[in-house]
Design a protein around this motif. Structure first.
Motif, PDB file in Angstrom:
ATOM      1  N   GLU A 399       0.713  -1.144   0.093  1.00  0.00           N
ATOM      2  CA  GLU A 399      -0.024   0.071   0.112  1.00  0.00           C
ATOM      3  C   GLU A 399       0.745   1.254   0.137  1.00  0.00           C
ATOM      4  O   GLU A 399       1.718   1.581   0.750  1.00  0.00           O
ATOM      5  N   ALA A 400       0.734   2.180  -0.823  1.00  0.00           N
ATOM      6  CA  ALA A 400       1.457   3.412  -1.012  1.00  0.00           C
ATOM      7  C   ALA A 400       0.919   4.332   0.257  1.00  0.00           C
ATOM      8  O   ALA A 400       0.108   4.340   0.739  1.00  0.00           O
ATOM      9  N   SER A 401       1.823   5.316   0.604  1.00  0.00           N
ATOM     10  CA  SER A 401       1.419   6.247   1.338  1.00  0.00           C
ATOM     11  C   SER A 401       0.633   7.211   0.819  1.00  0.00           C
ATOM     12  O   SER A 401       0.547   7.313  -0.293  1.00  0.00           O
ATOM     13  N   ARG A 402      -0.006   7.971   1.720  1.00  0.00           N
ATOM     14  CA  ARG A 402      -0.739   9.048   1.323  1.00  0.00           C
ATOM     15  C   ARG A 402       0.260  10.205   1.658  1.00  0.00           C
ATOM     16  O   ARG A 402       0.357  10.580   2.716  1.00  0.00           O
ATOM     17  N   ASN A 403       0.392  11.027   0.494  1.00  0.00           N
ATOM     18  CA  ASN A 403       1.108  12.363   0.713  1.00  0.00           C
ATOM     19  C   ASN A 403       0.426  13.423   0.441  1.00  0.00           C
ATOM     20  O   ASN A 403      -0.964  13.502   0.325  1.00  0.00           O
ATOM     21  N   SER A 404       0.775  14.418   1.205  1.00  0.00           N
ATOM     22  CA  SER A 404      -0.143  15.643   1.511  1.00  0.00           C
ATOM     23  C   SER A 404      -0.256  16.248   0.062  1.00  0.00           C
ATOM     24  O   SER A 404       0.613  16.303  -0.849  1.00  0.00           O
ATOM     25  N   THR A 405      -1.358  16.920  -0.197  1.00  0.00           N
ATOM     26  CA  THR A 405      -1.606  17.692  -1.574  1.00  0.00           C
ATOM     27  C   THR A 405      -1.779  19.115  -1.158  1.00  0.00           C
ATOM     28  O   THR A 405      -2.619  19.547  -0.119  1.00  0.00           O
ATOM     29  N   LYS A 406      -1.200  19.873  -2.093  1.00  0.00           N
ATOM     30  CA  LYS A 406      -1.497  21.226  -1.931  1.00  0.00           C
ATOM     31  C   LYS A 406      -2.836  21.632  -2.414  1.00  0.00           C
ATOM     32  O   LYS A 406      -3.506  21.084  -3.236  1.00  0.00           O
ATOM     33  N   SER A 407      -3.365  22.717  -1.967  1.00  0.00           N
ATOM     34  CA  SER A 407      -4.970  23.025  -2.379  1.00  0.00           C
ATOM     35  C   SER A 407      -4.622  23.637  -3.567  1.00  0.00           C
ATOM     36  O   SER A 407      -3.609  24.414  -3.969  1.00  0.00           O
ATOM     37  N   LYS A 408      -5.546  23.351  -4.592  1.00  0.00           N
ATOM     38  CA  LYS A 408      -5.673  23.817  -5.894  1.00  0.00           C
ATOM     39  C   LYS A 408      -6.122  25.410  -6.016  1.00  0.00           C
ATOM     40  O   LYS A 408      -6.172  26.088  -7.081  1.00  0.00           O
ATOM     41  N   ILE A 409      -6.694  25.836  -4.908  1.00  0.00           N
ATOM     42  CA  ILE A 409      -7.297  27.288  -4.875  1.00  0.00           C
ATOM     43  C   ILE A 409      -6.167  28.096  -4.813  1.00  0.00           C
ATOM     44  O   ILE A 409      -5.289  27.870  -3.955  1.00  0.00           O
ATOM     45  N   MET A 410      -6.280  29.425  -5.626  1.00  0.00           N
ATOM     46  CA  MET A 410      -4.978  30.051  -5.402  1.00  0.00           C
ATOM     47  C   MET A 410      -5.322  31.196  -4.308  1.00  0.00           C
ATOM     48  O   MET A 410      -6.223  31.813  -4.101  1.00  0.00           O
ATOM     49  N   CYS A 411      -4.267  31.088  -3.438  1.00  0.00           N
ATOM     50  CA  CYS A 411      -4.666  31.731  -2.144  1.00  0.00           C
ATOM     51  C   CYS A 411      -3.231  32.942  -1.996  1.00  0.00           C
ATOM     52  O   CYS A 411      -2.160  32.556  -2.565  1.00  0.00           O
ATOM     53  N   ARG A 412      -3.297  33.765  -1.218  1.00  0.00           N
ATOM     54  CA  ARG A 412      -2.428  34.603  -0.932  1.00  0.00           C
ATOM     55  C   ARG A 412      -1.100  33.751  -0.095  1.00  0.00           C
ATOM     56  O   ARG A 412      -1.549  32.991   0.767  1.00  0.00           O
ATOM     57  N   ARG A 413       0.073  34.227  -0.249  1.00  0.00           N
ATOM     58  CA  ARG A 413       0.916  33.825   0.644  1.00  0.00           C
ATOM     59  C   ARG A 413       0.764  34.112   1.983  1.00  0.00           C
ATOM     60  O   ARG A 413       0.351  35.386   2.542  1.00  0.00           O
ATOM     61  N   CYS A 414       1.144  32.955   3.061  1.00  0.00           N
ATOM     62  CA  CYS A 414       0.864  33.569   4.282  1.00  0.00           C
ATOM     63  C   CYS A 414       2.238  34.269   4.771  1.00  0.00           C
ATOM     64  O   CYS A 414       3.156  34.138   4.317  1.00  0.00           O
ATOM     65  N   PRO A 415       1.796  34.813   6.138  1.00  0.00           N
ATOM     66  CA  PRO A 415       3.052  35.528   6.866  1.00  0.00           C
ATOM     67  C   PRO A 415       4.199  34.421   6.945  1.00  0.00           C
ATOM     68  O   PRO A 415       4.168  33.264   7.139  1.00  0.00           O
ATOM     69  N   VAL A 416       5.467  34.927   6.962  1.00  0.00           N
ATOM     70  CA  VAL A 416       6.671  33.977   7.349  1.00  0.00           C
ATOM     71  C   VAL A 416       7.163  34.012   8.768  1.00  0.00           C
ATOM     72  O   VAL A 416       7.899  33.272   9.040  1.00  0.00           O
TER      73      VAL A 416
END
Length: 934
Positions: A399-416
């Protein structure tokens, strides 16, 4: 005088016996990412102004070491109720003074580097409810006194080096629900007295050295839900018929336990969801009826016969049916999936490989969710079955691992300024939030495919934590040996950017304090880490315990009674001793970085010198290109083999760390066990379990005075093949050994073969971008001349069949006693030539006892098949194991009487005549002809 005793040097030293934990260890800011230091409840809080600690510099920014001790209160004992030090890199030993903590309810030192033994004084803490010591380096026996802890609810000592039997006194733990003792070196019989435990839920003792019979009394445990005994040795024992009475059982796992006989009727276990009886010697038919809740049936690598029951088509939750490597006949069933409803993530694996299935329906078209494996069955050889060719390819399913996926919605960059992320599951997907990281492991899940249970798990866990489902994100998961399921989770705030401190403390307390219980299908869990990340700086200086943040990071604990008594004289003696040790240590190279591997014991040079009488010649038992091998005895009396690298050794630092990393996570009876390592003072040493009968090469040498019998050689061949098969198919990820040879096969006191030396091993290739697993690794050629796969030598392509070739050479050594290359002669070429000239028996080792000719012919044929020049023509390791098992079934069951068994329906009485007797040195039989070694 304040009861504080300080050691700021880097070595672990024995200090005043009044400290609860004898410990000294370096710290860094990484420690902030791990679970809470939850030490204090009760009166100790009232005296926090008496606490003193010391550090060299700021403990949040620089490494430091220290010992913290607490002065005794007026009434002479300490009112600590909780002592939780989860995964804080503590090292040292548990002191007997722990027994003074008479109010203690939780003792949690999980996932540290604590060594030594469990002090018997822990049995004095009758208030104790949780005793959690798993993931350390603790050795020695289990104290009988633990049986005095009548309030104990959970005992976790798994993943240590504890040896000896389970004390019968454990039957007195009337409130125990969880006994987790897997992955140790426990031995002896499982006490039938444990059947008196009235509310035991989980009994996990897999990966130990238990022997004897499998107690039928365990069926009397009225509340038992999980019984996991994998990888023990109940040789000759059968599965008790009484196990059918375990009405609360959810999971039964008895993999690789040397069990014999038939599978009992398990149809009366209404909630059984997981059944694994693989890698045994079970015979008879498959079970005809099982619980409709079952998800996993693994019965592979046995001697089960008959047909596949049609009743398996009435199991709506089935995920995996593995019947590979048995003696099944008849048709390939086409109705198993007919009563199942498949959602997107639902899968069904039907593994019928290497049986004797001959027929298949004309219209065999399972849905896309169903995977069928038929390789090694006669049905795949039929000319009119071209439409099933894709079922007949050799495959290994994982069974393969489940990897994280990035949201496909375009969002503003978050503070750093913090570790902000977008929660891909939140209804407010563009909200920048700071998650908490949680390392979480299911220790004995009752499923084999997690993907179709992800939603159930998310609902289950979030409801217990009082969170919304979208606040939990499963970043990844991967199956580990056991099987156990390791997950990396993220907990997101609900529609706000950050958690408040009280919510962090609540979640951490619930997970670290065992305040939740998952559904039975997921079994018990353990918290591997609780990562604060950006929140570390937000935790106030005063926590629940009243400890400052610096104390939470820096205290290497210890509540004590009477540290005032530490004398200046003792301090001077210790410092003198340590200065002497430092003088010896100065020659350690500053250029080399010392390795650190989790869950493996790190010995000092002083430990190794003491174990071997300062590497006396009298303790040396071997020598090779790597260096010398010594027999040693550790301080707890454990005999070990110590492989000491010589300067300029062939094996470099990479190979050294590779072997440690691989052996630390491999557990099989036919693989040598790594006890620990030493990496200091320009020294590299590996510490293994001691193999009293040395290497296979020793016993094939002309100097050996007691040559191996043919039966023993077959058993050694089978044990070696099983160990390598585990590497190829059971290890996660699979491993290519790359240096199989007779000197790397060790023999224990019963002549059980164990494969050793993983310094050159390589992980098998993973999936590429298209999900295809390559069949080879392109790598520099390494190995031992004479054993090297010729195709690997030419193409630099390493495959699992490269190991098959090397093992085939070992088989030829077992047959002939020759070395792979001797006086210009190559063993493979010599045996092939002899066989082609009809002189097969002329090259057999003349020191071998008499042997049945048919068995010898089959063994020679198998060995030469493994040594074929073409990679694809060699058999896979699963076939090698099966053929050796078949040959052994033709051999005497009793190795001493040597009664020859040809098959289950025909037993021919024979006798072996010793070559020392008058007459002859041959096998006398009216049945299968046999020849004496020439």
């Amino acid at each position: 005088m304040i009861g504080v005793f300080l050691i700021f040097y880097g070595a672990i030293m024995t200090i005043s016996p009044t400290c609860i934990l004898h410990v000294a260890q370096a710290w860094s800011t990484d420690s902030l990412e791990i679970s809470a230091l939850r030490i204090i409840r009760g009166s100790l809080i009232d005296n926090m102004n008496n606490l003193k600690s010391w550090s060299k510099g700021d403990p949040c920014t620089s490494n430091w070491t220290g010992i913290f001790c607490y002065p005794a209160p007026k009434d002479g004992y300490l009112h600590i109720r909780e002592m939780q030090l989860l995964k804080l890199n503590l090292s040292g030993t548990l002191a007997p003074e722990l027994g003074l903590l008479s109010h203690l309810e939780i003792l949690d030192f999980m996932w540290n580097g604590i060594h030594g033994t469990i002090p018997k004084e822990i049995g004095n803490i009758t208030s104790l409810k949780l005793l959690l010591l798993n993931g350390n380096l603790i050795s020695g026996p289990l104290p009988d006194e633990i049986g005095n802890l009548y309030n104990l609810n959970r005992l976790q000592i798994d993943q240590n080096q504890i040896s000896g039997p389970i004390p019968k006194s454990f039957a007195n733990l009337r409130k125990i629900k969880h006994l987790h003792m897997n992955n140790n070196s426990l031995s002896g019989k499982i006490p039938p007295e444990l059947s008196r435990l009235p509310i035991l839920y989980h009994f996990l003792v897999d990966n130990n050295n238990f022997s004897g019979y499998l107690p039928p009394e365990l069926a009397s445990l009225p509340s038992l839900k999980i019984l996991q005994l994998d990888n023990n040795n109940f040789s000759g024992s059968s599965i008790p018929a009484s196990f059918s009475n375990m009405t609360m059982l959810v999971k039964l796992s008895l993999r690789n336990c040397s069990l014999q006989g038939a599978i009992p009727d398990l149809s009366q276990i209404p909630r059984l969801g997981y059944l694994d009886l693989s890698w045994n010697q079970l015979k008879g038919p498959l079970p005809s009826k099982l619980s409709i809740d079952i998800t996993t049936i693994v019965l592979s690598h046995n001697y089960l016969n008959g047909t596949i029951p049609l009743t398996f088509s009435g199991l709506p939750k089935l995920q995996k049916l593995s019947l590979a490597n048995n003696l099944l006949t008849g048709s390939v069933p086409s109705s198993i999936w007919q009563n199942m409803t498949f959602n997107t993530n639902d899968t069904l694996l039907l593994d019928f490989q290497n049986n004797s299935l001959t027929d298949i329906s004309d219209d065999y078209s399972p849905p896309a969710n169903v995977t069928i494996l038929l390789y090694g069955n006669p049905v795949c050889d039929s000319e009119n079955q071209l439409d099933i060719v894709h079922f007949c390819q050799l495959k290994t399913i994982s069974e393969a691992s489940r990897n994280s996926t990035k949201s496909k919605i375009m969002c503003r960059r978050c503070p750093v300024d913090k570790d902000y992320e977008h929660n891909p599951l939140s209804p407010m997907q563009c909200l920048c939030t700071v998650p908490l990281g949680v390392g979480f492991r299911l220790k004995s899940p009752g499923i084999s495919d997690f993907r179709s249970y992800i939603n159930d798990f998310e609902i289950n866990l979030t409801s217990l934590l009082h969170l919304f489902v979208y606040q939990l994100y499963i970043d990844s998961f991967i199956w580990e040996s056991g099987p156990r399921l390791n997950m990396q989770l993220k907990l997101f705030p609900s529609n706000v950017s950050v958690f408040n401190v009280s919510e962090i403390l609540r979640l951490r307390g619930m997970l670290a304090g065992w305040e939740i219980t998952l559904s039975d299908v997921f079994g018990p869990y353990e918290l591997l880490n609780f990562t604060l990340g950006s929140y570390a700086s937000d935790i106030p200086d005063t926590s629940e315990s009243g400890l400052s943040k610096n104390a939470m990071v820096g205290i290497l604990v210890g509540a004590v009674a009477g540290a005032i008594a530490v004398s200046v004289a003792v301090t001077v003696l210790i410092m003198r001793r340590y200065r002497g040790y430092r003088a010896i240590s100065r020659k350690r190279s500053s250029m080399r970085t010392s390795i650190k591997i989790n869950d493996v014991k790190c010995f000092t040079f002083e430990d190794m010198a003491r174990a071997t009488s300062n590497f006396s010649n009298s303790t040396q038992v071997g020598q090779g290109g790597y260096g010398k091998v010594y027999r040693g005895t550790l301080v707890d009396g454990t005999p070990v083999a110590i492989k000491r690298a010589q300067e300029g050794s062939v094996q470099g630092s990479k190979e050294f760390s590779t072997e440690i990393e691989l052996l630390s996570r491999l557990h099989h009876r036919n693989l040598v066990s790594l006890v620990g390592y030493c990496d200091e003072q320009d020294e590299q040493m590996l510490v293994y379990e001691f193999m009293p009968n040395g290497t296979l090469r020793d016993h094939l040498s002309a100097k050996c005075t007691e040559p191996l019998s043919f039966s023993k050689r077959l058993h050694i061949a089978l044990g070696s093949a099983r160990g390598i098969l585990y590497l190829h198919s059971e290890a996660n990820p699979p491993i290519f050994h790359r240096d199989i040879k007779a000197s790397n096969i060790l023999l224990d006191f019963k002549f059980v073969a164990k494969v050793a030396d993983f310094g050159l091993s390589r992980l098998a290739p993973g999936h590429d971008a298209e999900g295809i697993t390559p069949g080879h690794i392109s790598t520099v050629v390494k190995g031992t001349p004479g054993y090297l796969d010729p195709e690997y030598l030419l193409t630099h392509k390493l495959t699992d069949r490269s190991d098959v070739y090397s093992l085939g050479v070992v088989f030829l050594e077992l047959l002939t006693g020759m070395r792979p290359i001797s006086h210009g002669k190559n063993i493979v070429r010599e045996v092939k030539t002899a066989c082609q000239c009809g002189l097969m028996f002329s090259i057999i080792d003349s020191r071998m006892n008499a042997y049945p000719s048919e068995c010898m012919e089959k063994f020679i044929s198998l060995a030469l098949g493994c040594c074929h020049d073409e990679t694809d023509v060699r058999p896979p390791m699963s076939e090698v194991v099966r053929e050796l098992e078949n040959i052994l079934h033709m051999m005497p069951e009793d190795a001493t009487s040597e009664a020859l068994v040809t098959d289950s329906s025909k037993i021919v009485s024979v006798s072996f005549v010793s070559s020392e007797s008058s007459g002859a040195d041959h096998l006398v039989s009216s049945g299968i002809p046999a020849v004496a070694a020439r």
